[in-house]
Write a protein that holds these residues in place. Structure first.
Motif, PDB file in Angstrom:
ATOM      1  N   LEU A  83     101.250  56.003  63.672  1.00 26.13           N
ATOM      2  CA  LEU A  83     102.444  55.766  62.318  1.00 26.13           C
ATOM      3  C   LEU A  83     102.395  55.017  61.657  1.00 26.13           C
ATOM      4  O   LEU A  83     101.943  54.722  60.127  1.00 26.13           O
ATOM      5  N   GLU A  84     101.374  53.957  61.932  1.00 21.96           N
ATOM      6  CA  GLU A  84     100.800  53.605  61.064  1.00 21.96           C
ATOM      7  C   GLU A  84     100.660  54.043  59.939  1.00 21.96           C
ATOM      8  O   GLU A  84      99.500  53.556  59.217  1.00 21.96           O
ATOM      9  N   LEU A  85      99.072  54.803  60.309  1.00 22.48           N
ATOM     10  CA  LEU A  85      99.056  55.897  59.601  1.00 22.48           C
ATOM     11  C   LEU A  85      99.281  56.656  58.551  1.00 22.48           C
ATOM     12  O   LEU A  85      99.083  56.989  57.157  1.00 22.48           O
ATOM     13  N   LEU A  86     100.469  56.903  59.521  1.00 26.15           N
ATOM     14  CA  LEU A  86     101.614  57.766  58.167  1.00 26.15           C
ATOM     15  C   LEU A  86     101.989  56.829  57.240  1.00 26.15           C
ATOM     16  O   LEU A  86     102.408  57.068  56.425  1.00 26.15           O
ATOM     17  N   ASP A  87     102.293  55.691  57.878  1.00 29.18           N
ATOM     18  CA  ASP A  87     102.832  54.564  56.966  1.00 29.18           C
ATOM     19  C   ASP A  87     102.321  54.759  55.893  1.00 29.18           C
ATOM     20  O   ASP A  87     102.985  54.404  54.619  1.00 29.18           O
ATOM     21  N   GLN A  88     101.429  54.423  56.108  1.00 27.24           N
ATOM     22  CA  GLN A  88     100.099  54.143  54.784  1.00 27.24           C
ATOM     23  C   GLN A  88      99.846  55.072  53.757  1.00 27.24           C
ATOM     24  O   GLN A  88      99.550  54.567  52.590  1.00 27.24           O
TER      25      GLN A  88
END
Length: 368
Positions: free
Chosen positions: A354-359
């Motif tokens: 989810l952090e990767l998607l947010d970035q």
């Protein structure tokens, strides 16, 4: 262990691509190869579980040792899935249709799986309590040689089952399990949680079957199956209406051993439900239940001094009870530790992706 070896080889090969981030179109053949290998590993691991699930096997279906293997299989599959999803891949690939819909759906299933892990962990505590009660009964039966005219009755009073009927015994045991594991939110239902997890579990079609949508579907199916099997085996809060079937296309080669296991577990669940025995399908607790019922029947009909052949049979049953409790003592705590590890791995993976998607989303917005 073959599963661990294949996982290590798979992850090492993908890690080489960590710094070779290219578009999916430019590396399509490599993605297809990764997907094929992932599916093969899933098929191999569940085939091993299926082959070891016979009643005579050391890892009988839904025994503690079999469930530990099941959790290991899940952890291996989850690690490989995350590697396919993240390692050596442009994050923007995860944001493309229809993967941008399927990945959040998968992690919604993960959230529900976390609740199931909590429920199973509480259920294992109730199983350990059940084991301790059985050990008290064993101590009472072993304290003096059976046949003194009073010892069977003393052991029977110690036993945690009721006496009036088989149905009452099962209801009492099931009620005891429910009360001990009632640590989830009021109204939470294990059966409804599994039903929700299987909603919209649809195999990708057309071009999606060769893209990221496919491993997402594979891992979603693995997650639903593993959580369903754990709930079927371990006493959890509110399992009435637990589904015995969720659709998995039979033409998918990787899914065939999983489907076979699903059918075997569903059949056991139906048998137990017909007998009003819904405390769980864990092989060890079923054995304790069977032996306990036999010993209670012996105590009900016992007349001093007792037939030698029957007394020898009872002594063998007590020894089997003791051996089963020993296996439970050795296996339940490690299984609980594995469930905790599974919980934390799911939390970590979900957070990372989810952090990767947010970035990726922020990067896309900044370039517009």
């Amino acid at each position: 262990m073959r599963a661990a070896d294949s996982q290590g080889s798979f992850l090492n090969r993908i890690s080489i691509r960590r710094n070779q981030v290219v578009s999916m179109d430019g590396n399509h053949e490599q993605d297809l190869e990764d997907l094929e290998l992932f599916q093969k590993h899933v098929a191999d691991r569940f085939s091993d579980l299926l082959s070891s699930s016979s009643e005579d096997a050391a890892d009988a279906l839904l025994s503690i040792s079999w469930l530990r293997k099941l959790v290991d299989v899940f952890l291996c599959c989850e690690a490989e899935f995350k590697a396919i999803l993240v390692m050596g891949r442009d994050p923007s690939q995860i944001s493309k249709p229809s993967v941008d819909r399927l990945v959040p759906e998968y992690f919604d299933r993960v959230l529900k799986a976390l609740d199931v892990c909590n429920a199973v962990s509480h259920g294992l505590e109730s199983v350990r309590h059940y084991q301790k009660l059985t050990e008290i009964a064993i101590t009472a039966l072993e304290h003096r040689p059976i046949g003194d005219g009073q010892q069977p009755q003393a052991a029977e009073r110690t036993w945690s089952f009721g006496r009036r009927s088989a149905v009452n015994r099962d209801r009492a045991a099931a009620g005891q399990f429910r009360s001990l594991s009632w640590n989830m939110a009021k109204g939470w239902s294990a059966s409804k949680q599994i039903q929700a997890m299987s909603t919209n579990l649809v195999a990708p079609r057309g071009g999606e079957s060769s893209g990221l949508a496919s491993p997402v579907y594979v891992m979603s199916t693995v997650t639903v199956f593993v959580m369903w099997a754990l709930v079927a085996a371990i006493p959890c809060q509110e399992r009435n209406g637990l589904p015995t079937y969720f659709p998995v296309p039979r033409q998918l080669v990787w899914a065939q051993p999983m489907i076979a296991l699903q059918e075997k577990i569903a059949e056991e669940w139906k048998k137990k439900k017909e007998k009003n025995r819904l405390a769980g399908l864990l092989e060890e607790t079923q054995r304790l239940e069977r032996l306990g019922q036999s010993l209670i029947e012996f105590a009900d009909s016992f007349q001093f001094p007792g037939e030698t052949e029957r007394l020898e049979e009872v002594a063998a049953q007590v020894a089997e009870l003791a051996e089963t409790c020993k296996k439970m003592e050795e296996g339940l705590v490690p299984l609980q530790q594995q469930i905790r590890e599974l919980f934390h791995k799911l939390v970590k993976s979900r957070t990372e992706v989810l952090e990767l998607l947010d970035q990726s989303g922020k990067l896309s917005a900044s370039t517009m």
